[in-house]
Design a protein around this motif. Structure first.
Motif, PDB file in Angstrom:
ATOM      1  N   TRP A  37      51.142  52.724  42.838  1.00 24.87           N
ATOM      2  CA  TRP A  37      50.086  52.573  43.840  1.00 24.87           C
ATOM      3  C   TRP A  37      50.722  52.372  45.205  1.00 24.87           C
ATOM      4  CZ3 TRP A  37      45.184  53.693  42.859  1.00 24.87           C
ATOM      5  CH2 TRP A  37      44.735  53.632  41.545  1.00 24.87           C
ATOM      6  N   LEU A  48      44.468  54.585  49.619  1.00 21.88           N
ATOM      7  CA  LEU A  48      45.109  54.005  48.446  1.00 21.88           C
ATOM      8  C   LEU A  48      45.384  55.149  47.491  1.00 21.88           C
ATOM      9  CD1 LEU A  48      45.975  51.414  46.890  1.00 21.88           C
ATOM     10  CD2 LEU A  48      43.693  51.447  45.860  1.00 21.88           C
ATOM     11  N   TYR A  50      47.704  56.764  44.045  1.00 21.64           N
ATOM     12  CA  TYR A  50      48.564  56.596  42.880  1.00 21.64           C
ATOM     13  C   TYR A  50      49.370  57.878  42.755  1.00 21.64           C
ATOM     14  CZ  TYR A  50      50.313  55.458  38.283  1.00 21.64           C
ATOM     15  OH  TYR A  50      51.150  55.167  37.235  1.00 21.64           O
ATOM     16  N   LEU A 117      39.407  48.107  38.726  1.00 16.92           N
ATOM     17  CA  LEU A 117      40.698  48.204  39.404  1.00 16.92           C
ATOM     18  C   LEU A 117      40.931  46.972  40.275  1.00 16.92           C
ATOM     19  CD1 LEU A 117      43.264  49.808  40.130  1.00 16.92           C
ATOM     20  CD2 LEU A 117      41.932  50.892  41.963  1.00 16.92           C
ATOM     21  N   ALA A 136      48.488  48.614  37.602  1.00 17.68           N
ATOM     22  CA  ALA A 136      49.152  48.151  38.815  1.00 17.68           C
ATOM     23  C   ALA A 136      49.999  46.922  38.528  1.00 17.68           C
ATOM     24  CB  ALA A 136      48.105  47.814  39.881  1.00 17.68           C
ATOM     25  N   ARG A 141      48.845  45.164  43.088  1.00 20.10           N
ATOM     26  CA  ARG A 141      47.501  44.566  43.103  1.00 20.10           C
ATOM     27  C   ARG A 141      47.180  43.980  44.465  1.00 20.10           C
ATOM     28  NH1 ARG A 141      45.748  41.443  37.879  1.00 20.10           N
ATOM     29  NH2 ARG A 141      43.822  41.535  39.072  1.00 20.10           N
ATOM     30  N   ILE A 144      45.993  46.856  46.469  1.00 17.12           N
ATOM     31  CA  ILE A 144      44.638  47.217  46.034  1.00 17.12           C
ATOM     32  C   ILE A 144      43.624  46.254  46.645  1.00 17.12           C
ATOM     33  CG2 ILE A 144      43.116  47.325  44.007  1.00 17.12           C
ATOM     34  CD1 ILE A 144      45.655  48.372  42.465  1.00 17.12           C
TER      35      ILE A 144
END
Length: 156
Positions: A37, A48, A50, A117, A136, A141, A144
């Motif tokens: 991520w 954001l 991945y 998520l 993650a 995190r 995120i």
């Protein structure tokens, strides 16, 4: 149908064998960057993603603007769930770069797949390769959380 399927399966088998044979050569890159991520900002837009850092190799990317409380999701995989399938059934604009259909889904940051998520660092996704889960690390995190805070998500 069978006349087409047998040669197609045989061709795929040969391609897989050739790829496996090439993987044993010493000139193959052994230090391929892992997918993870990543968070970036482009003006007011938060992204954001991945995928592999600093590359075009992305499985999934989400964007949002401050306080919008809605994310636009792009990529080869999509969050799994009935709301995502319903969103995909709407008419989609033509992508000016490729000339094809733009592959995007708009979801509320309150959508269950995005909340999962935000809360657990896990997202169930679906793509051509089937269904699987993106996870993650603790550091990811935080990225995120920062993304969802930017979008206007008030907490998990």
């Amino acid at each position: 149908m069978l006349k087409f399927a047998i040669p197609a399966v045989a061709a795929l088998g040969l391609i897989a064998f050739a790829a496996q044979s090439q993987a044993t050569n010493s000139d193959v890159q052994t230090n391929v960057a892992p997918m993870a991520w990543h968070l970036s900002h482009e003006g007011d837009l938060a992204k954001l993603a991945y995928g592999v850092a600093n590359s075009d190799q992305l499985a999934l990317m989400m964007t949002c603007e401050p306080g919008e409380a809605q994310a636009v999701v792009y990529g080869d995989v999509k969050p799994a769930g009935p709301r995502v399938h319903k969103a995909l059934m709407h008419a989609v604009a033509i992508d000016p770069l490729s000339g094809g259909l733009a592959d995007e889904v708009r979801l509320s940051v309150e959508d269950p797949s995005l909340k999962q998520l935000a809360q657990s660092g896990k997202m169930a996704v679906e793509g051509d390769a089937g269904a699987f889960e993106l996870t993650a690390t603790a550091a990811e995190r935080k990225l995120i959380d920062e993304f969802f805070a930017h979008c206007g998500h008030r907490g998990v």
